[in-house]
Design a protein around this motif. Structure first.
Motif, PDB file in Angstrom:
ATOM      1  N   GLY A  15     -22.835  -3.136   2.230  1.00  0.00           N
ATOM      2  CA  GLY A  15     -22.034  -4.292   1.815  1.00  0.00           C
ATOM      3  C   GLY A  15     -21.774  -4.300   0.321  1.00  0.00           C
ATOM      4  N   GLY A  16     -22.812  -3.937  -0.465  1.00  0.00           N
ATOM      5  CA  GLY A  16     -22.613  -3.867  -1.910  1.00  0.00           C
ATOM      6  C   GLY A  16     -21.599  -2.800  -2.291  1.00  0.00           C
ATOM      7  N   ALA A  17     -21.663  -1.648  -1.595  1.00  0.00           N
ATOM      8  CA  ALA A  17     -20.688  -0.588  -1.870  1.00  0.00           C
ATOM      9  C   ALA A  17     -19.275  -1.044  -1.529  1.00  0.00           C
ATOM     10  CB  ALA A  17     -21.052   0.669  -1.084  1.00  0.00           C
ATOM     11  N   ILE A  18     -19.138  -1.714  -0.374  1.00  0.00           N
ATOM     12  CA  ILE A  18     -17.816  -2.220   0.012  1.00  0.00           C
ATOM     13  C   ILE A  18     -17.321  -3.230  -1.007  1.00  0.00           C
ATOM     14  CG2 ILE A  18     -16.574  -3.543   1.761  1.00  0.00           C
ATOM     15  CD1 ILE A  18     -18.393  -2.278   3.860  1.00  0.00           C
ATOM     16  N   LEU A  19     -18.222  -4.111  -1.460  1.00  0.00           N
ATOM     17  CA  LEU A  19     -17.835  -5.120  -2.446  1.00  0.00           C
ATOM     18  C   LEU A  19     -17.413  -4.470  -3.757  1.00  0.00           C
ATOM     19  CD1 LEU A  19     -17.596  -8.138  -2.938  1.00  0.00           C
ATOM     20  CD2 LEU A  19     -19.971  -8.132  -3.723  1.00  0.00           C
ATOM     21  N   ALA A  20     -18.167  -3.439  -4.192  1.00  0.00           N
ATOM     22  CA  ALA A  20     -17.812  -2.749  -5.435  1.00  0.00           C
ATOM     23  C   ALA A  20     -16.456  -2.059  -5.304  1.00  0.00           C
ATOM     24  CB  ALA A  20     -18.898  -1.733  -5.798  1.00  0.00           C
ATOM     25  N   ILE A  21     -16.236  -1.404  -4.165  1.00  0.00           N
ATOM     26  CA  ILE A  21     -14.943  -0.746  -3.946  1.00  0.00           C
ATOM     27  C   ILE A  21     -13.824  -1.772  -3.922  1.00  0.00           C
ATOM     28  CG2 ILE A  21     -13.598   0.590  -2.276  1.00  0.00           C
ATOM     29  CD1 ILE A  21     -16.206   1.992  -1.493  1.00  0.00           C
ATOM     30  N   SER A  22     -14.090  -2.916  -3.306  1.00  0.00           N
ATOM     31  CA  SER A  22     -13.078  -3.970  -3.250  1.00  0.00           C
ATOM     32  C   SER A  22     -12.757  -4.489  -4.645  1.00  0.00           C
ATOM     33  CB  SER A  22     -13.555  -5.106  -2.350  1.00  0.00           C
ATOM     34  OG  SER A  22     -13.809  -4.647  -1.050  1.00  0.00           O
ATOM     35  N   LEU A  23     -13.800  -4.639  -5.483  1.00  0.00           N
ATOM     36  CA  LEU A  23     -13.556  -5.102  -6.851  1.00  0.00           C
ATOM     37  C   LEU A  23     -12.725  -4.089  -7.632  1.00  0.00           C
ATOM     38  CD1 LEU A  23     -17.033  -6.663  -7.776  1.00  0.00           C
ATOM     39  CD2 LEU A  23     -14.906  -7.845  -7.224  1.00  0.00           C
ATOM     40  N   LEU A  24     -13.029  -2.814  -7.437  1.00  0.00           N
ATOM     41  CA  LEU A  24     -12.206  -1.786  -8.082  1.00  0.00           C
ATOM     42  C   LEU A  24     -10.769  -1.850  -7.586  1.00  0.00           C
ATOM     43  CD1 LEU A  24     -14.652   1.276  -8.052  1.00  0.00           C
ATOM     44  CD2 LEU A  24     -14.028  -0.171  -9.999  1.00  0.00           C
ATOM     45  N   ALA A  25     -10.612  -2.092  -6.286  1.00  0.00           N
ATOM     46  CA  ALA A  25      -9.261  -2.232  -5.742  1.00  0.00           C
ATOM     47  C   ALA A  25      -8.557  -3.445  -6.327  1.00  0.00           C
ATOM     48  CB  ALA A  25      -9.324  -2.346  -4.213  1.00  0.00           C
ATOM     49  N   VAL A  26      -9.303  -4.534  -6.537  1.00  0.00           N
ATOM     50  CA  VAL A  26      -8.712  -5.730  -7.147  1.00  0.00           C
ATOM     51  C   VAL A  26      -8.254  -5.435  -8.574  1.00  0.00           C
ATOM     52  CG1 VAL A  26      -9.248  -8.049  -7.982  1.00  0.00           C
ATOM     53  CG2 VAL A  26      -9.958  -7.356  -5.716  1.00  0.00           C
ATOM     54  N   VAL A  27      -9.114  -4.739  -9.324  1.00  0.00           N
ATOM     55  CA  VAL A  27      -8.745  -4.405 -10.706  1.00  0.00           C
ATOM     56  C   VAL A  27      -7.494  -3.530 -10.729  1.00  0.00           C
ATOM     57  CG1 VAL A  27      -9.502  -3.166 -12.764  1.00  0.00           C
ATOM     58  CG2 VAL A  27     -11.087  -4.663 -11.561  1.00  0.00           C
ATOM     59  N   ALA A  28      -7.465  -2.522  -9.831  1.00  0.00           N
ATOM     60  CA  ALA A  28      -6.285  -1.653  -9.779  1.00  0.00           C
ATOM     61  C   ALA A  28      -5.041  -2.429  -9.361  1.00  0.00           C
ATOM     62  CB  ALA A  28      -6.544  -0.495  -8.811  1.00  0.00           C
ATOM     63  N   THR A  29      -5.202  -3.328  -8.408  1.00  0.00           N
ATOM     64  CA  THR A  29      -4.057  -4.125  -7.956  1.00  0.00           C
ATOM     65  C   THR A  29      -3.563  -5.050  -9.048  1.00  0.00           C
ATOM     66  OG1 THR A  29      -4.952  -4.037  -5.707  1.00  0.00           O
ATOM     67  CG2 THR A  29      -3.255  -5.682  -6.148  1.00  0.00           C
ATOM     68  N   LEU A  30      -4.507  -5.675  -9.758  1.00  0.00           N
ATOM     69  CA  LEU A  30      -4.117  -6.542 -10.872  1.00  0.00           C
ATOM     70  C   LEU A  30      -3.382  -5.746 -11.944  1.00  0.00           C
ATOM     71  CD1 LEU A  30      -7.274  -8.804 -11.304  1.00  0.00           C
ATOM     72  CD2 LEU A  30      -5.029  -9.461 -10.458  1.00  0.00           C
ATOM     73  N   ARG A  31      -3.884  -4.537 -12.195  1.00  0.00           N
ATOM     74  CA  ARG A  31      -3.211  -3.711 -13.196  1.00  0.00           C
ATOM     75  C   ARG A  31      -1.806  -3.336 -12.749  1.00  0.00           C
ATOM     76  NH1 ARG A  31      -5.636   1.913 -15.768  1.00  0.00           N
ATOM     77  NH2 ARG A  31      -3.935   2.276 -17.244  1.00  0.00           N
ATOM     78  N   TYR A  32      -1.641  -3.121 -11.448  1.00  0.00           N
ATOM     79  CA  TYR A  32      -0.337  -2.718 -10.937  1.00  0.00           C
ATOM     80  C   TYR A  32       0.621  -3.892 -10.800  1.00  0.00           C
ATOM     81  CZ  TYR A  32       3.176  -0.813  -7.771  1.00  0.00           C
ATOM     82  OH  TYR A  32       4.355  -0.436  -7.193  1.00  0.00           O
ATOM     83  N   LEU A  33       0.104  -5.055 -10.416  1.00  0.00           N
ATOM     84  CA  LEU A  33       0.970  -6.197 -10.125  1.00  0.00           C
ATOM     85  C   LEU A  33       1.075  -7.188 -11.276  1.00  0.00           C
ATOM     86  CD1 LEU A  33      -0.052  -6.998  -6.446  1.00  0.00           C
ATOM     87  CD2 LEU A  33       1.987  -5.817  -7.234  1.00  0.00           C
ATOM     88  N   VAL A  34      -0.079  -7.601 -11.812  1.00  0.00           N
ATOM     89  CA  VAL A  34      -0.074  -8.712 -12.756  1.00  0.00           C
ATOM     90  C   VAL A  34       0.467  -8.302 -14.111  1.00  0.00           C
ATOM     91  CG1 VAL A  34      -1.548 -10.395 -13.908  1.00  0.00           C
ATOM     92  CG2 VAL A  34      -1.958  -9.809 -11.534  1.00  0.00           C
ATOM     93  N   ARG A  35       0.160  -7.105 -14.564  1.00  0.00           N
ATOM     94  CA  ARG A  35       0.648  -6.698 -15.881  1.00  0.00           C
ATOM     95  C   ARG A  35       2.175  -6.689 -15.966  1.00  0.00           C
ATOM     96  NH1 ARG A  35      -3.313  -1.924 -18.283  1.00  0.00           N
ATOM     97  NH2 ARG A  35      -5.181  -3.235 -18.483  1.00  0.00           N
TER      98      ARG A  35
END
Length: 303
Positions: free
Chosen positions: A181-201
């Motif tokens: 679960g921690g690994a999935i959560l960490a991967i999800s957070l990385l995905a969120v950061v990448a998505t924010l970088r792609y969308l929000v910027r």
């Protein structure tokens, strides 16, 4: 209250909260399902192992119980108890209700009167229990197996195994699931950061560019992302700013033309006013000259 507070949470915060909540919900749901599945699997393994051992002991002692060879029963049960570190006791209940209780310290014969013993004495089919046993004074995994020969019941075998290995396996399973679960959560957070970088910027860049345009800076352009809706939005924004700049330039050019025409008209008006003034003065001078000529003529006649 500041302007940012009045506007509420920004897109980044809202997107992060949404994705974080969905990720936490997904990880929690998957973890609970894995825990339940793992617990069921561990219980099933413990049940199968305990009942298999009880069935083996019951088969080995069936003839001895019928023939009342209690010395063989005691010896065999003692060997089985000493052969396994997690086996706490073996209880052999005879047809008359008296039980031979074997544990690591030895054995004794007694008619057991606790509820579990009374319930096990009447068992006709194999059972598996997990409870706090008064015989072992701790939680045990107990298998109950009837001793039968030719469909006739001659007694009951009860094997009590310590639940500590079972609990340790469950704890190890919990740790593994938490790690996953921690690994999935960490991967999800990385995905969120990448998505924010792609969308929000790009959206922030569009917002900043819109503010600059509203302040009058019409030379602003936004870098167009490669493809997608954001690319179309950035291209439309750049086209809109270009069209606006072109329209404002045309308006300024038209205004300059009108200003020049007005200046020329004003100059012509002033020239006309000067000409009119000169004509009026010339008319006055002509009138004075005519009056003077008439007066001179009238004076000359008498003379």
């Amino acid at each position: 209250m500041t302007a940012r507070e009045r506007r509420g949470l920004g897109l980044t915060a809202r997107f992060s909260l949404l994705v974080g909540a969905l990720t936490l919900l997904s990880v929690s749901t998957v973890s609970v399902l894995l825990l339940l599945a793992g617990q069921r699997s561990a219980v099933e393994r413990a049940r199968t192992e305990t009942q298999s051992l009880a069935q083996t002991v019951a088969a080995a002692l069936a003839n001895a119980v019928v023939l009342k060879e209690y010395a063989f029963i005691i010896q065999h049960c003692s060997l089985v108890v000493r052969s396994r570190t997690d086996l706490l006791y073996i209880v052999v209940t005879k047809p008359d209700g008296e039980s031979l209780v074997h544990h690591r310290e030895g054995w004794y014969s007694e008619r057991l009167a606790d509820a579990a013993s009374r319930d096990a004495e009447g068992a006709t089919t194999p059972r598996f229990l997990r409870y706090h046993s008064p015989l072992a004074r701790q939680e045990v995994l107990e298998a109950v197996h009837p001793i039968t020969i030719s469909d006739a019941k001659w007694g009951v075998i009860r094997l009590g195994l310590s639940s500590r290995p079972f609990q340790e396996n469950l704890r190890a399973l919990y740790r593994q699931i938490l790690g996953v679960g921690g690994a999935i959560l960490a991967i999800s957070l990385l995905a969120v950061v990448a998505t924010l970088r792609y969308l929000v910027r790009p959206i922030r860049a569009l917002t900043l560019a819109a503010r600059q345009v509203s302040a009058g800076e019409l030379g602003v352009t936004v870098a167009t992302p490669a493809g997608g809706e954001l690319g179309e939005l950035a291209a439309s924004f750049n086209k809109m700013v270009g069209d606006l700049a072109h329209a404002l330039a045309s308006e300024r050019e038209h205004h300059d033309k009108l200003a020049r025409a007005y200046a020329e008209l004003d100059q012509a008006h002033r020239t006309l006013q000067q000409t009119q003034t000169q004509l009026v003065q010339a008319g006055r001078l002509a009138s004075i000259g005519q009056l003077a000529a008439g007066v001179a003529h009238e004076i000359n006649n008498p003379l």
